[in-house]
Design an enzyme around this catalytic site. Structure first.
Site, short mmCIF file in Angstrom:
data_model
loop_
_atom_site.label_atom_id
_atom_site.label_comp_id
_atom_site.label_asym_id
_atom_site.label_seq_id
_atom_site.Cartn_x
_atom_site.Cartn_y
_atom_site.Cartn_z
CD GLU A 254 58.76 34.60 16.90
OE1 GLU A 254 59.42 34.25 15.98
OE2 GLU A 254 58.38 34.07 17.83
CB CYS A 288 56.88 36.91 24.36
SG CYS A 288 58.47 37.06 23.72
CD GLU A 390 51.04 34.94 27.18
OE1 GLU A 390 50.05 35.18 26.55
OE2 GLU A 390 52.33 34.88 27.01
N1 LIG Z 1 56.42 35.31 20.70
C1 LIG Z 1 56.84 36.34 20.95
O1 LIG Z 1 58.00 36.78 20.16
C2 LIG Z 1 55.95 37.41 21.44
C3 LIG Z 1 56.47 38.65 21.69
C4 LIG Z 1 55.58 39.67 22.45
C5 LIG Z 1 54.47 39.35 22.64
N2 LIG Z 1 53.85 38.03 22.45
C6 LIG Z 1 52.55 37.76 22.68
O2 LIG Z 1 51.75 38.79 22.51
C7 LIG Z 1 50.74 38.83 23.70
C8 LIG Z 1 50.54 40.30 24.04
O3 LIG Z 1 50.57 41.27 22.96
P1 LIG Z 1 48.87 41.77 22.55
O4 LIG Z 1 48.14 41.88 23.64
O5 LIG Z 1 49.30 43.04 21.83
O6 LIG Z 1 48.33 40.60 21.62
P2 LIG Z 1 47.20 40.55 20.76
O7 LIG Z 1 47.26 39.46 20.07
O8 LIG Z 1 46.06 41.19 21.84
O9 LIG Z 1 47.50 41.82 19.81
C9 LIG Z 1 48.62 41.81 18.93
C10 LIG Z 1 48.39 42.67 17.55
O10 LIG Z 1 47.35 42.01 16.77
C11 LIG Z 1 46.26 42.93 16.77
N3 LIG Z 1 45.07 41.95 16.62
C12 LIG Z 1 44.35 41.70 17.46
N4 LIG Z 1 43.34 41.07 16.94
C13 LIG Z 1 43.56 40.76 15.61
C14 LIG Z 1 42.82 40.02 14.51
N5 LIG Z 1 41.57 39.56 14.98
N6 LIG Z 1 43.31 40.27 13.24
C15 LIG Z 1 44.45 41.36 13.14
N7 LIG Z 1 44.96 41.84 14.12
C16 LIG Z 1 44.49 41.73 15.25
C17 LIG Z 1 46.28 43.85 17.70
O11 LIG Z 1 45.61 45.02 17.26
C18 LIG Z 1 47.65 44.30 17.91
O12 LIG Z 1 48.11 45.05 16.92
C19 LIG Z 1 50.98 37.93 24.53
O13 LIG Z 1 50.43 36.72 24.54
C20 LIG Z 1 52.56 37.77 24.33
O14 LIG Z 1 52.88 36.53 24.73
C21 LIG Z 1 54.72 37.27 21.77
O1 LIG Z 2 58.10 40.01 24.46
C1 LIG Z 2 58.82 39.21 23.41
C2 LIG Z 2 60.11 39.69 23.21
C3 LIG Z 2 60.82 39.34 21.97
C4 LIG Z 2 62.06 39.69 21.79
C5 LIG Z 2 62.80 39.74 20.68
O2 LIG Z 2 61.91 39.27 19.57
C6 LIG Z 2 64.06 39.92 20.43
O3 LIG Z 2 64.46 40.19 21.60
O4 LIG Z 2 64.57 39.92 19.26
#
Ligand SMILES: NC(=O)c1ccc[n+]([C@@H]2O[C@H](COP(=O)([O-])OP(=O)(O)OC[C@H]3O[C@@H](n4cnc5c(N)ncnc54)[C@H](O)[C@@H]3O)[C@@H](O)[C@H]2O)c1
Ligand SMILES: O=C/C=C/C=C(\O)C(=O)O
Length: 486
Positions: A254, A288, A390
Site C-alpha cells: 500500500e 494516503c 506526493e
Molecule cells: N496506500 C496506503 O494505504 C498508505 C497508507 C498510509 C501511508 N501511505 C504512504 O506512506 C507514506 C508515509 O509513511 P512513511 O513516511 O512512514 O513511509 P516510509 O516508506 O518512509 O516508512 C514506512 C515504514 O517502512 C519502514 N522502512 C523505511 N525504509 C525501509 C526499508 N528500506 N526496508 C524496510 N522498511 C523500511 C519505516 O521504518 C516505516 O516503518 C506516504 O507516501 C503515504 O502515501 C500509504
Molecule cells: O493513510 C492511509 C489510510 C488508509 C486507511 C485504511 O487502510 C483504511 O481505512 O482501512
C-alpha cells in the site's frame, strides 16, 4: 502510557535492543520516551520465535478459537482505550477528535471484522467428470503463508498496523511487525494486550527500529520470512522489493498517492467544499487518500476557491487535547522541512498562494513543534513538481477545467493511482467518470467513507494487491487444491 522505555516483544517477552533512540512529541519537539532498537540478532530471534510458534499451539487452534482470541485483543484495546488514545496523540500530535473517533476505534474494529469474517470463509469444491465415469472431487483448503513481516507507517499507526495484523493472524500466520520509528507507542501497547489476552508466545513479535540498515531492512531481507505486507512510500516499496527479490515471496504493498478531486459545476457546492476541505486537511494532509490535486469546472472555479480558502482559514490549529482542534502538527521536524520545501518550490515554480504557505506562530512551546499552515495554491502547470509529486501535507493545488473528458485526462495524468473523489449532482456522470479513474478507490459525493469488506489499494505506483475483507484473507492464506479420485 507511563513507560519511559519501549521494548521489543519477542517470543512472548519484552526485551531490550542494541541501542535506544528518542521518541519525540511533534507538538513541542520534546522527548516522550526512549525506544529499544532491534538489531539483526533481535530480528533473527523474532523470526525464529514466529517460525517455532507456527508448529506450537497456534497451529492447532480451530478457526473459532483463533477468532475468539482476536475478539479478546479487540476487548483489550477497548479496555485500555484512553491509554491508546493518549499514546497515539503523544506520538503523532493528532487531535483528540481524530484519535478517539478514527484511529483507536478502528484498531479494535479491524480485529473484530476479520475474526468474524474468517469464521464464515468458504472454499472451492468441484465434482470432476473423468473418462472412467467414476469422477473425482477437487476441493481447496486455505494454507497460511507462515511467518509474515508487517511494516507499518506513522500516519495512522494503530489503524494501519492492525489492518494487517488482524487478517494475517485470522488466517493462522505468525507475525514479526515493525511500526514506524516515529510512532512506537500504540504498537507496544498492542503487544501488552496480546500478551495479556494469551496470544501464544512467538505468534506476534514486535521489533522497533528504522528502515535501511535497521530492523526494517533486516526483516524484509530475512530468508525465513514467508511474506511481506508493507504500507509506506512508493520508493520504500521499491527498496523492499529489491531486498526480498532473492527469496521470492508474496508482497502486499500500500504505497503513495497524489489523489485528485473533480468538482463539476453542477455539484452541491457546500457539500463539495466541505468534503474537499476534509479530504485535503484531515490529519494535516497525512492520509494516503488525501486530495492534493483539485480540478474545478470553470464556471465554479472562483467561487469554489474562495469558499475552500475560507474553510482552510477557519481550521482550528491547536493543542491536540483541545476538543475544538481540527489540525495538529506534522509528524516530525524532518517531515515539516519536507513539506516547507514544497511550499518554497511552489513559489519558485510561480504558484499563486490563496492561503497559507508558512508556519503558524503560537508564542509558546509549540513554536518548537512540527507545525505548518494549511495551504491552497493555484496557477501552476500540470507538469510542475508540486502537481506531480506526493507532498503528504495540508496543501492542495486547484486547476480549472472545461469538459468531462479534460477532467478525466487531468486526474489520470499521474504515476500514482490510489484514490479519487468526484462531486456532481448528475449521478450518471458520477458512475461514468468514476469508471474512467485510474485509481483503486473512487468516492462520489463523499470521501473516506469506509466499508471494511471492500477492496482497498492502488494501481500504478500506489501499490500491489488489495486489502480489505476477503481480499486480505486471500493474501494471508493461499489455497491448496486437493483432488480425490472417486
Ligand atoms: N496506500 C496506503 O494505504 C498508505 C497508507 C498510509 C501511508 N501511505 C504512504 O506512506 C507514506 C508515509 O509513511 P512513511 O513516511 O512512514 O513511509 P516510509 O516508506 O518512509 O516508512 C514506512 C515504514 O517502512 C519502514 N522502512 C523505511 N525504509 C525501509 C526499508 N528500506 N526496508 C524496510 N522498511 C523500511 C519505516 O521504518 C516505516 O516503518 C506516504 O507516501 C503515504 O502515501 C500509504
Ligand atoms: O493513510 C492511509 C489510510 C488508509 C486507511 C485504511 O487502510 C483504511 O481505512 O482501512
Amino acid at each position: 502510557m507511563t513507560t519511559t522505555l519501549l521494548k521489543n516483544y519477542i517470543g512472548g517477552e519484552f526485551v531490550s535492543g542494541c541501542r535506544e533512540f528518542n521518541n519525540l512529541n511533534p507538538v513541542t519537539g520534546e522527548i516522550i520516551c526512549q525506544v529499544c532498537e532491534a538489531d539483526q540478532e533481535r530480528v533473527n530471534q523474532a523470526v525464529t520465535a514466529a517460525k517455532n510458534a507456527l508448529k506450537g499451539p497456534w497451529g492447532e487452534l480451530s478457526v473459532q478459537q483463533r477468532a475468539g482470541l482476536l475478539h479478546k485483543v479487540a476487548d483489550g484495546i477497548e479496555a485500555r482505550f484512553d491509554e491508546f488514545v493518549a499514546a497515539e496523540m503523544a506520538d503523532t500530535g493528532k487531535s483528540l477528535q481524530q484519535a478517539s473517533t478514527i484511529d483507536i476505534p478502528r484498531g479494535a474494529a479491524n480485529f473484530r471484522v476479520f475474526a468474524d469474517m474468517v469464521k464464515t470463509a468458504s472454499s472451492e469444491c468441484f465434482h470432476t467428470d473423468t473418462a472412467d465415469g467414476r469422477g473425482a472431487l477437487n476441493y481447496s483448503l486455505p494454507r497460511p503463508l507462515g511467518v509474515v513481516a508487517v511494516i507499518a507507517p506513522w500516519n495512522l499507526p494503530l489503524l494501519l498496523l492492525t489492518w494487517k495484523l488482524a487478517p494475517a493472524l485470522a488466517a493462522g500466520n505468525c507475525i514479526v511487525a515493525k511500526p514506524s520509528e516515529e510512532t512506537p507507542s500504540t504498537a507496544t501497547l498492542l503487544a501488552e494486550v496480546m500478551h495479556e489476552v494469551g496470544i501464544p508466545a512467538g505468534v506476534f513479535n514486535l521489533v522497533h527500529g528504522y528502515g535501511p540498515n535497521s530492523a526494517g531492512e533486516f526483516l524484509t531481507s530475512h530468508p525465513q520470512i514467508d511474506a511481506i505486507t508493507f504500507t509506506g512510500e512508493s520508493r520504500t516499496g521499491s527498496a523492499i522489493m529489491r531486498a526480498a527479490a532473492e527469496h521470492v515471496k508474496p508482497l502486499s504493498f500500500e504505497l503513495g498517492g497524489k489523489n485528485a478531486a473533480i468538482i463539476f459545476a453542477d455539484a452541491d457546492l457546500e457539500e463539495a467544499v466541505a468534503g474537499t476541505a476534509r479530504s485535503v486537511f484531515t490529519n494535516g494532509g497525512q492520509v494516503c487518500l488525501c486530495t492534493e490535486r483539485v480540478y474545478v469546472q470553470r464556471p465554479l472555479f472562483d467561487t469554489f476557491v474562495n469558499k475552500l480558502k475560507a474553510k482552510a482559514q477557519s481550521l482550528k490549529i491547536g493543542w491536540p487535547k483541545d476538543p475544538d482542534t481540527d489540525m495538529g502538527p506534522l509528524i516530525s521536524a524532518e517531515h515539516k522541512n519536507k513539506v516547507l520545501s514544497y511550499y518554497r518550490l511552489a513559489r519558485e515554480e510561480g504558484a499563486t498562494f490563496i492561503t497559507g504557505g508558512g508556519v503558524p506562530e503560537f508564542g509558546d512551546e509549540r513554536d518548537q513543534g512540527a507545525w505548518v499552515e494549511p495551504t491552497i495554491i493555484t496557477g501552476l502547470p500540470e507538469s510542475s513538481r508540486c502537481v506531480k509529486e506526493e507532498i503528504f501535507g495540508p496543501i492542495c493545488h486547484i486547476t480549472p477545467f472545461d469538459t468531462e473528458e479534460e477532467a478525466i485526462s487531468l486526474a489520470n495524468d499521474s504515476r500514482y493511482g490510489l484514490a479519487a473523489a468526484i462531486w456532481t449532482r448528475d449521478i450518471s456522470r458520477g458512475h461514468r467518470v468514476a469508471r474512467e479513474m485510474e485509481a483503486g478507490m473512487v468516492w462520489v459525493n463523499t470521501w473516506y467513507l469506509r466499508d471494511l469488506r471492500t477492496p482497498f489499494g492502488g494501481v500504478k505506483m500506489s501499490g500491489i494487491g488489495r486489502e480489505g475483507g476477503q481480499h486480505s484473507l486471500n493474501f494471508y492464506a493461499e489455497p491448496s487444491n486437493i483432488c480425490i479420485k472417486l
